[in-house]
Structures are given as C-alpha cells and as structure tokens.
Design an enzyme around this catalytic site. Structure first.
Site, PDB file in Angstrom:
ATOM      1  CE  LYS A   1      -4.269   3.029   5.115  1.00 31.43           C
ATOM      2  NZ  LYS A   1      -5.012   1.751   4.952  1.00 31.43           N
TER       3      LYS A   1
ATOM      4  CB  SER B   1      -0.927   0.003   1.224  1.00 28.56           C
ATOM      5  OG  SER B   1      -0.184  -0.207   2.400  1.00 28.56           O
TER       6      SER B   1
ATOM      7  CD  GLN C   1      -2.874  -2.483   2.203  1.00 25.93           C
ATOM      8  OE1 GLN C   1      -2.221  -2.752   3.194  1.00 25.93           O
ATOM      9  NE2 GLN C   1      -2.593  -2.966   0.998  1.00 25.93           N
TER      10      GLN C   1
ATOM     11  CD  GLU D   1     -19.068  22.862 -18.793  1.00 23.46           C
ATOM     12  OE1 GLU D   1     -19.429  21.987 -19.597  1.00 23.46           O
ATOM     13  OE2 GLU D   1     -18.298  23.782 -19.103  1.00 23.46           O
TER      14      GLU D   1
ATOM     15  CB  SER E   1     -14.830  26.750 -28.368  1.00 29.46           C
ATOM     16  OG  SER E   1     -14.854  25.999 -29.566  1.00 29.46           O
TER      17      SER E   1
HETATM   18  N1  ARG Z   1      -1.142  -1.422   5.322  1.00 30.99           N
HETATM   19  C1  ARG Z   1      -2.075  -2.002   6.254  1.00 30.99           C
HETATM   20  C2  ARG Z   1      -3.423  -1.265   6.157  1.00 30.99           C
HETATM   21  O1  ARG Z   1      -3.463  -0.228   5.598  1.00 30.99           O
HETATM   22  C3  ARG Z   1      -1.573  -1.881   7.646  1.00 30.99           C
HETATM   23  C4  ARG Z   1      -2.068  -2.932   8.575  1.00 30.99           C
HETATM   24  C5  ARG Z   1      -1.590  -4.271   8.200  1.00 30.99           C
HETATM   25  N2  ARG Z   1      -1.807  -5.206   9.226  1.00 30.99           N
HETATM   26  C6  ARG Z   1      -1.616  -6.476   9.019  1.00 30.99           C
HETATM   27  N3  ARG Z   1      -1.778  -7.250  10.035  1.00 30.99           N
HETATM   28  N4  ARG Z   1      -1.240  -6.950   7.882  1.00 30.99           N
HETATM   29  O2  ARG Z   1      -4.437  -1.745   6.619  1.00 30.99           O
END
Ligand code: ARG
Length: 489
Positions: free
Chosen positions: A353, A51, A350, A318, A305
């Site tokens: 986000k 991530s 995860q 818009e 345009s």
């Molecule tokens: N990158 C993970 C998340 O955003 C962090 C937590 C990961 N925990 C785990 N036990 N693998 O959720």
C-alpha cells in the site's frame, strides 16, 4: 481525491481494546481472531503487524465492499434481510464518523478492516458479527485495494487530460513560432515551439493508454475468494462484482488473494509517466536558465534565493524532475516484495500500500504543478527564433536544395554543404551570409534562389511530411488534439 485528512494523524490512534504492556505484562487476545490465543501480542509484534497507520486510506472502499457483501449475503439467504439492513445503516454511520474525524483508529485492531468491523459490532451487536461470513480479510483487502487504485486511475486520467489540454492550447498559439530543434542538445534543425509541446502531448496520451489498459485488467472482483480456497457458502460473486462496478469476478481464488499485478501495473504506468514529466521539467529548467531564456515563469512558480537577490529559481520544475526517483523506487520496492512469494496470501503483501499511495501522491502533485507551469510560462519567441537560425541550423535545407534543384546525390550534397559550413565557420558568419560567389567556389551550379531556403521560416514551412514540424501541420495536429480532448460533460 487522494488526500485523506486522517493520513498523517498517528495521534488519533490508540491502543484501546487490546492492551499491550510489554513483554512481561498482562496482555489480552485480539477480539477479532483471539479465540485460540491466551495472550496478546508483544509490543513490537503489534507495531510491525499493524497497517492501520496507512491503510485507513482504504476506509471508503472497505465500507463499500462490506455493503455489497452484506447485501449479497442477504440476497442468497445466508443472513437475514433485517441483519443486512442493520449492517448497512451501521456502516453508513461509521462512514459519517470517519468523515467527521470522530472515529478512533486503533492499532490493536491492526488494520482498517478490523477497525471498521469492530466498531460495527460495537454499534449494532450480533448482526455485525455476521458480516464476515464467507469472506476473509485476504479477499477483502484485495478488493478494497483494487477499488482504491481504480479511483486513483480515474482521477489521474482526468489530470493527464487537463495537462494535455494546457499543452495543446500553448501549441496552438505557437504553431508557427520557430525554436532550435536539438539532437544531442546540439542545434540540429529549426522546429516550431508548438511541435515541441505536442511531442509531450503524445507521451501523455500513451500514459493514459497505459492507465486505461491497467484499469481493464484490474477490474475483476476478488471478493468471495475468501482466505484462499473459496467458500462453502452459496455466495453470488457476480452480484458483488456488479455492485462494486467490476466487470466480473476473478477466476482463481488462489491467484485472486495473492495477485498484486494491478498495483505493479499502476506503479509502472506511474513511473513511465513521471519520467515523461521529468523530461519536460528538465527542459523548463534549461529554458529558464539565464543563458537560454527561452521561457520565463512568473512569481507563482518560482522562488527567490536568500543570498542572491537576482535569482528566480524554477523549484517546482526541479521537484517534478526529481519526483520520478521515488516513484520508480516505489515500483522496484513492490516488485521486490512480490518476487518469490509462494501462493497464496502472505502478509508480505501488506507492504503493497505505501508505495502505491506514495507514487499516486507524487504523480498527482507533479501533474498539477506541471499543468500550472505550462499555463504560467511566457515563451520568449524572439530569442527562440534567433537561436533557431544560428548554429548552421539550416544546413540540411541547403543540402536538400542541392538535391532538389541541382539533382546532386544526397551524399555529395551533404559533402558540399559541409565545406560551405566550414567556410562560414572560418569567417565567423552564418550560411546565409556567404556570398553567391563564395558558394559557387564549392558548387558552380548554385543559383540565387539558394538564399530562400536558408531562412528559418522557409525551413520549418518545408517540413510538411506527415508528423513534421511545418506550422500548417502543427496547427492541424493541435486542432485534432483539441477535438480528441473535448470535455464530454
Ligand atoms: N492488513 C492486511 C493486508 O493489508 C489484511 C489482510 C490480512 N490477512 C491476514 N490473514 N492476516 O494485507
């Protein structure tokens, strides 16, 4: 505030530390949790698992959280004061590295938490390895994410207040300028432009209320919930909660590591507010259109345009109108991720986000663009006034006159007025252009004074009921809002 200069730099990422050479190659286990692993992950495992490409946005919050955790560990005697000091200065140096773009984010280290911890250990040795005592990435990420959203809420709240101030300023200037009020987008009754703008101020005030409400519920600290069950170490959760500006620690460790309501509430507030901005944007698009020309935007907020030289397109409006689409998608996306998740932590979360980052960015951009347009736009008050008086907009005023002056029951007055409108319509003239004789054919008791209620100014001036459009009401409401929105330095 929401921008982070590392966001879009996947080139910064390397596969150092753990090498992945494909499914048949030699791989080494993860240095953070690789104790029971003989080999490293498949390339695709690493790719789906990592991530760091997006959660590096959390670096400030992660470092703050780690500093609070280390100080608490030392306070209760789990690590030495010396170790805590070394950890703190190590984290400070890492913050500087990231700030200066000197930090190398590694995909092999999965996420922001392990990237920072690994770098810390690289820099300070043994003490760095003690930081993760009585903590898990599960409570760590929940804490970091709450801190990030809390910061975002504060920034967005300030932006909402700024847009409200811009609208109130315009409403003050146009408290007595009439425009046609619509229902069904059909001319209904004259209103003032100031009143119309203040309607959006009300919406934005509720948006701020939703953010404030979400912030209150969000402001509990998950840190110390550890992986899911709490910890056997004698930690002081109140200390870390207070150090990070939370009102209290969360009560249930299972809930704390798996709950993402705070993100959903943020996305829900973002969706509703973006919907409001979309409505105002749509009105601006309509108002700018040539047959309307109620307002114009300057070169600063329009584009031309490439083929039609006469065009001045309200692209910013818009795009604000459109942004709500992705924001609502972000809400539904995360809602769907959370649906059916068993307790406690699952890696699914995860996926929380990106929708939040995306919505925050779209919302921030829309608010800034909208504040710019509101300050930029030039209303065409003559044209708005003209249309405020056309389309039989004062028909209700005539009916009200028949009730007030002649004591007709409202239903009868409505009927008489309807016949007069039909008569004027057939002649292709406005209500006020009918002669007194023509009016008296429908209702003999109508007096000369009827004409005074048929003007646009008389109409708006008469709407003095609480919350009504009368210029004096609008001026008062604008003054009240100016007071509410006074910047407290
Ligand atoms: N990158 C993970 C998340 O955003 C962090 C937590 C990961 N925990 C785990 N036990 N693998 O959720």
């Amino acid at each position: 505030m929401l921008a982070d200069r590392h966001d879009d730099r996947p080139s910064f990422m390397t596969n150092d530390q753990t090498t992945t050479t494909g499914d048949s190659g030699q791989r080494s286990a993860n240095m953070q949790w690789g104790g029971r692993f003989a080999a490293g992950p498949a390339a695709i495992m690493q790719e789906i698992n990592a991530s760091i490409g997006f959660d590096q946005k959390l670096w400030r919050q992660d470092i703050r959280g780690s500093m609070a955790h280390a100080a608490m560990l030392a306070h209760v005697g789990i690590i030495s004061g010396e170790d805590a000091q070394v950890i703190r200065s190590g984290l400070e140096r890492i913050a500087a590295e990231i700030e200066e773009g000197q930090f190398t984010f590694s995909v092999a280290l999965e996420d922001i938490h392990m990237n920072i911890e690994a770098r810390l250990t690289e820099r300070i040795g043994e003490a760095g390895k003690r930081l993760h005592t009585a903590r898990s990435r599960n409570d760590q990420v929940a804490t970091d994410f709450r801190l990030w959203i809390r910061d975002a809420i504060d920034g967005l709240d300030a932006q909402l207040a700024d847009l409200m101030r811009a609208l109130v300023a315009r409403a003050t200037d146009h408290a007595a300028d009439p425009m046609p009020g619509f229902t069904h987008l059909q001319t209904a009754q004259p209103v003032t432009f100031g009143h119309h703008l203040l309607a959006y101020v009300e919406m934005l005030a509720r948006d701020r209320g939703r953010l404030a409400d979400a912030r209150k519920r969000l402001n509990e600290c998950p840190l110390g919930s550890a992986a899911l069950a709490g910890t056997s170490f004698p930690i002081d959760r109140r200390m870390t909660a207070a150090a990070l500006g939370f009102d209290r620690p969360t009560r249930n460790s299972l809930d704390a590591v798996s709950d993402r309501d705070f993100a959903l509430e943020f996305l829900s507030a973002a969706s509703i507010s973006s919907m409001h901005l979309s409505r105002l944007a749509e009105e601006i698009v309509i108002w700018c259109s040539a047959p309307w020309r109620f307002v114009s935007l300057s070169d600063a907020y329009t584009t031309g345009s490439s083929i039609m030289p006469q065009k001045r397109n309200p692209d910013a409006a818009e795009l604000v109108r459109a942004k709500v689409g992705r924001v609502m998608g972000d809400l539904i996306g995360l809602m769907t991720v959370m649906k059916g998740l068993p307790l406690a932590y699952a890696k699914d979360t995860q996926e929380d986000k990106e929708p939040v980052f995306d919505a925050a960015e779209a919302w921030t951009l829309s608010l800034a663009a909208m504040a710019g347009m509101v300050r930029d736009m030039t209303p065409n008050t003559d044209r708005m006034r003209f249309f405020a008086g056309s389309g039989f907009a004062t028909a209700t005023d005539l009916a009200d006159y028949l009730v007030r002056a002649l004591h007709l029951p409202f239903r009868t007055a409505h009927h008489v007025t309807g016949r007069l409108v039909a008569k004027a319509e057939a002649k292709g003239i406005d209500l006020a252009e009918l002669s007194l004789e023509e009016m008296r054919e429908e209702e003999p008791a109508i007096g000369e004074d009827v004409f005074s209620v048929l003007t646009v100014d008389a109409s708006i001036a008469s709407r003095r009921s609480e919350g009504g459009t009368a210029p004096e009401n609008v001026a008062q409401q604008a003054a009240w809002w100016r007071d509410q929105l006074k910047e407290t330095a």
